[in-house]
Design a protein around this motif. Sequence first.
Motif, PDB file in Angstrom:
ATOM      1  N   UNK B  43      27.939  15.253  -9.708  1.00 15.69           N
ATOM      2  CA  UNK B  43      28.081  16.627 -10.355  1.00 15.69           C
ATOM      3  C   UNK B  43      27.047  17.393 -10.081  1.00 15.69           C
ATOM      4  N   UNK B  44      25.812  16.991 -10.061  1.00 13.35           N
ATOM      5  CA  UNK B  44      24.727  17.875  -9.831  1.00 13.35           C
ATOM      6  C   UNK B  44      24.902  18.413  -8.468  1.00 13.35           C
ATOM      7  N   UNK B  45      24.960  17.515  -7.156  1.00 19.57           N
ATOM      8  CA  UNK B  45      25.096  18.222  -5.961  1.00 19.57           C
ATOM      9  C   UNK B  45      26.396  18.941  -5.708  1.00 19.57           C
ATOM     10  N   UNK B 268      19.829  38.433  -4.671  1.00 23.57           N
ATOM     11  CA  UNK B 268      20.314  37.116  -4.075  1.00 23.57           C
ATOM     12  C   UNK B 268      19.320  35.966  -4.016  1.00 23.57           C
ATOM     13  N   UNK B 269      18.073  36.316  -3.823  1.00 23.47           N
ATOM     14  CA  UNK B 269      17.022  35.370  -3.770  1.00 23.47           C
ATOM     15  C   UNK B 269      16.655  34.863  -5.051  1.00 23.47           C
ATOM     16  N   UNK B 270      16.517  35.703  -6.135  1.00 25.65           N
ATOM     17  CA  UNK B 270      16.181  34.932  -7.553  1.00 25.65           C
ATOM     18  C   UNK B 270      17.202  34.315  -7.905  1.00 25.65           C
ATOM     19  N   UNK B 271      18.481  34.773  -7.637  1.00 26.55           N
ATOM     20  CA  UNK B 271      19.783  33.612  -7.954  1.00 26.55           C
ATOM     21  C   UNK B 271      19.439  32.406  -7.384  1.00 26.55           C
ATOM     22  N   UNK B 272      19.032  32.449  -5.895  1.00 24.74           N
ATOM     23  CA  UNK B 272      18.725  31.021  -5.413  1.00 24.74           C
ATOM     24  C   UNK B 272      17.684  30.308  -6.021  1.00 24.74           C
ATOM     25  N   UNK B 273      16.674  31.142  -6.420  1.00 27.35           N
ATOM     26  CA  UNK B 273      15.443  30.578  -7.124  1.00 27.35           C
ATOM     27  C   UNK B 273      15.996  29.983  -8.295  1.00 27.35           C
ATOM     28  N   UNK B 274      16.708  30.824  -9.104  1.00 27.31           N
ATOM     29  CA  UNK B 274      17.238  30.185 -10.339  1.00 27.31           C
ATOM     30  C   UNK B 274      17.942  28.780 -10.276  1.00 27.31           C
ATOM     31  N   UNK B 275      18.828  28.969  -9.257  1.00 29.38           N
ATOM     32  CA  UNK B 275      19.325  27.552  -8.920  1.00 29.38           C
ATOM     33  C   UNK B 275      18.776  26.633  -8.647  1.00 29.38           C
ATOM     34  N   UNK B 276      17.746  26.928  -7.763  1.00 29.97           N
ATOM     35  CA  UNK B 276      16.930  25.709  -7.320  1.00 29.97           C
ATOM     36  C   UNK B 276      16.249  25.253  -8.450  1.00 29.97           C
ATOM     37  N   UNK B 277      15.639  25.948  -9.366  1.00 22.64           N
ATOM     38  CA  UNK B 277      14.668  25.404 -10.416  1.00 22.64           C
ATOM     39  C   UNK B 277      15.740  24.697 -11.437  1.00 22.64           C
ATOM     40  N   UNK B 278      17.078  25.044 -11.576  1.00 21.07           N
ATOM     41  CA  UNK B 278      17.923  24.565 -12.602  1.00 21.07           C
ATOM     42  C   UNK B 278      18.260  23.018 -11.759  1.00 21.07           C
ATOM     43  N   UNK B 279      18.314  22.941 -10.611  1.00 19.13           N
ATOM     44  CA  UNK B 279      18.759  21.816  -9.935  1.00 19.13           C
ATOM     45  C   UNK B 279      17.625  20.892  -9.935  1.00 19.13           C
TER      46      UNK B 279
END
Lengths: 227, 409
Positions: B43-45, B268-279
């Motif tokens: 589910x995570x990936x 975009x970059x900050x969304x990616x950051x957010x997603x990265x920290x969430x994962x």
Amino acid sequence: MPLIDTQHLFKIYKLGDVEVRALNDVSVSVERGEFVAVMGPSGSGKSTFMNILGCLDKPTSGKYILDGIDVTATDLSKLAGVRNRKIGFVFQGFNLIKRTTAVENVELPMIYNHTPMHLRREKAMEALKAVGLEKRAYHLPNQLSGGQQQRVAIARSLVCDAPIIFADEPTGNLDTKMSIEVMELFTRLNKEMGKTIILITHEPDIAEYAGRLIKFKDGQKISDERK
Amino acid sequence: MFDTLYSMFRLSLKAIAANKMRAALTSLGIVIGVAAVITMLAVGSGTQKSMAERFSRFGTNILYLRQPWDLDESISSPKDVTMTDVLAIRKLPGVEAAAPYINSGFEVKYGYTSTSLDVLATDTDIFKTYDWELESGRYFNEKEVDSYAQVMVLGATAAQTIFNDMDPLDRTVVLDDIPFKVIGLMKKNGQGGMGFDMDEGALIPYTTGKVKMNAGWNSSDRRALDRVIIRVKDFNTIEDTKLDIMNTVRNTHRIHPLAEDDFQLDDFASFVEEAKSASKTMGILLGVIGAVSLLVGGIGVMNIMLVSVTERTREIGIRMAIGATSADIRLQFLAEAVTLSCIGGLIGVVLGVGISLFVEAHSTSIPVQLSLFSIVLSVGFSAATGVFFGFYPAYKASKLTPIDALRYE
Ligand SMILES: Nc1ncnc2c1ncn2[C@@H]1O[C@H](COP(=O)(O)OP(=O)(O)O)[C@@H](O)[C@H]1O
Ligand SMILES: [Mg+2]
């Protein structure tokens, strides 16, 4: 040079303040090819003696030379190979491994000396044949009679071609007919295969099969006669 | 050597088979642990993958302006993001389009059918920010926005739900007691969106939404927007444009030069950051769950192996008498512990894969992506658990002396 040579063996158990001398200065030597019966009342130290001879236990003091090796100078855990190659055991309670077929029980010692798998089965079947149980090879211990189980145990003691067999009251749990079967087998192993056999019993009939009788009492050897 | 290992393995299976129920209960901890880890990794990936897909479709030219969710307490009177900001931003040279964004759920009625609808109240600039395409009809125009027109552009899936196979154009639906005429129908884009999914939703003029349907939006300021969606002209100068936008908003919000921003501009970059920290958080959580369940499972294995060593003391004695070394005994019990936990691990894999596939088949909202890596990893971990927790019982068994083991009743 005797195969087995013990000098002044002592085994002393300390239970609190009480000291039990299970063996009290026992010196015995056994030549290659002898069939020795050890008799004596219960608690006289027969099993203690045999466990030391079989490298399962250590004496408190004294010296034991087995086939030229001073085993008292060696750590018990280093003697697994000696037990595997030189000694076969037969116990009163058969001591087969449950849930394991007769032939697998016989194969067991060969696992520990790293005999290749295909040879193991072959040699185990041969040993079972020698004790007349090749037809029961795939039975589990609880599917065999006491006499048959004891013969499986004897086959197991033969399979690594060990020169010595130690048997601690092997007929103790058997009826007369089965006892005779087993004792005839021992005699045959002694006569035909030249095995050195040391057998503990408290039945004079059984001791009759042996060529030499050692008697124990209170941890001491009280007599030692050859026929 | 291989022979010996094979024999050990067969012995282990035999010993385990002798106590199937006990083995099953023992390895349950490992089964559950491994199944949980595999499912959660899948589910995570899956989530990560679908997020990444969304972001990339989203375009790198998009910026979001909103009030921060975790607003700094030092800001005494934070101002909402409003149309004033939208109009000011629109004037900037680097900005292609800026649209208000107010997202809310409504019940929509058509005839006797009634269903929920995701509604985005916005203006005509929205059509210049997202790459949506019309299937039929038209978008609403500026005049309609200025005149509070009760018109709607409907998403494909939503249209299907409300109208079945009827043509929705020029039909009237009721939102919150207000009738809206469907003037446009979108093509299905299957993209989802950030919070708003066009396929499942509808667009209405923000004026109509704000003035006639105020109930849906709770804010002290009646002019407040959820967000402003901004499309920049050139990605290469996006940093300059961002600075321009921030200065503009600081102006419209009248922020003192030394004070902090009361808004947030995401790209975009900050969304990616957010997603990265969430994962990453998810990864840590997973690690903890996996570790705890494997620990519990491992303790179970250790416990049962200790019982097994005690029960089979006599057997150990017999083996020693016929020539097993301490190392042989240790290896045997270790092999048994590893076999036990690997069986648990494999059942866990089957269970975890099953759950993942089930979720994939029955849920559209939870994306799932199974990976061989996670399967290998969890089986590896269960084997390691077996080694680690099997070691002590095996060591204990190997330390018995032959005579004590044989005498054991
Ligand atoms: N582990 C032990 N701890 C204390 N005493 C023991 C132990 N093993 C044997 N003994 C004692 O040593 C003596 C000899 O025992 P054993 O050799 O078994 O006799 P036998 O086999 O002749 O009946 C007995 O008095 C017995 O109680
Ligand atoms: Mg005895």
